[in-house]
Design a protein around this motif. Structure first.
Motif, short mmCIF file in Angstrom:
data_model
loop_
_atom_site.label_atom_id
_atom_site.label_comp_id
_atom_site.label_asym_id
_atom_site.label_seq_id
_atom_site.Cartn_x
_atom_site.Cartn_y
_atom_site.Cartn_z
N UNK A 185 0.88 -1.23 0.14
CA UNK A 185 -0.09 0.06 0.09
C UNK A 185 0.78 1.28 -0.15
N UNK A 186 1.86 1.23 0.71
CA UNK A 186 2.92 2.46 0.58
C UNK A 186 3.34 2.74 -0.78
N UNK A 187 3.40 1.69 -1.58
CA UNK A 187 3.98 2.02 -3.27
C UNK A 187 2.70 2.59 -3.80
N UNK A 188 1.45 1.97 -3.48
CA UNK A 188 0.24 2.42 -4.34
C UNK A 188 0.09 3.75 -4.10
N UNK A 189 0.29 4.30 -2.63
CA UNK A 189 0.04 5.60 -2.17
C UNK A 189 1.02 6.57 -2.88
N UNK A 190 2.19 6.26 -3.08
CA UNK A 190 3.33 7.00 -3.55
C UNK A 190 2.85 7.31 -4.90
N UNK A 191 2.37 6.33 -5.94
CA UNK A 191 2.35 6.24 -7.15
C UNK A 191 1.08 6.94 -7.40
N UNK A 240 -3.20 3.39 -10.75
CA UNK A 240 -2.08 4.36 -10.33
C UNK A 240 -0.74 4.03 -11.17
N UNK A 241 -0.72 3.06 -12.05
CA UNK A 241 0.08 2.64 -12.81
C UNK A 241 0.27 3.37 -14.11
N UNK A 242 1.12 4.33 -14.42
CA UNK A 242 0.70 5.01 -15.75
C UNK A 242 1.97 5.05 -16.52
N UNK A 243 3.14 4.92 -15.93
CA UNK A 243 4.43 4.99 -16.62
C UNK A 243 5.28 3.99 -16.46
N UNK A 244 6.34 3.88 -17.39
CA UNK A 244 7.40 2.76 -17.45
C UNK A 244 7.91 2.87 -15.90
N UNK A 245 8.36 3.96 -15.31
CA UNK A 245 8.78 4.21 -14.04
C UNK A 245 8.04 3.54 -13.02
N UNK A 246 6.74 3.78 -13.12
CA UNK A 246 5.99 3.08 -12.24
C UNK A 246 6.02 1.57 -12.22
N UNK A 247 5.89 1.11 -13.46
CA UNK A 247 6.13 -0.47 -13.40
C UNK A 247 7.44 -0.97 -12.73
N UNK A 248 8.42 0.01 -13.09
CA UNK A 248 9.82 -0.41 -12.59
C UNK A 248 9.56 -0.36 -11.01
N UNK A 249 9.18 0.75 -10.45
CA UNK A 249 8.98 0.85 -9.06
C UNK A 249 8.19 -0.34 -8.29
#
Length: 81
Positions: free
Chosen positions: A27-33, A71-80
């Motif tokens: 959830x911490x990652x979801x909130x950050x994204x 919340x997944x919108x960019x390549x960076x998001x998927x890397x995160x």
């Protein structure tokens, strides 16, 4: 024993993790994204997420999965992730 040329070939081929469970993103990652991508979620804290992510049936899982992956919108998001 594996042929040396075959070993070098296998080592040189790009690899990818094709089995990532997007429903288990912390959830911490979801909130950050969500903050980074300006996405409104139905929870604002880890505690609220834990109360929200109680699954009732497959339809409920699919709704929540769709919300979480929104919340997944960019390549960076998927890397995160």
């Amino acid at each position: 024993m594996i042929d040396e040329n075959l070993r070098r070939f296998i080592e040189s081929v790009p690899k990818a993790d094709l089995h990532v469970h997007l429903d288990s993103v912390p959830p911490e990652v979801l909130l950050r994204l969500a903050e980074r991508n300006v996405v409104e979620l139905p929870f604002r804290t880890v505690e609220e997420f834990n109360m929200w992510y109680v699954l009732e049936d497959l339809e409920d899982f699919m709704r929540k999965y769709t919300t979480m992956t929104s919340v997944l919108r960019t390549e960076e998001d998927y890397r995160d992730v």
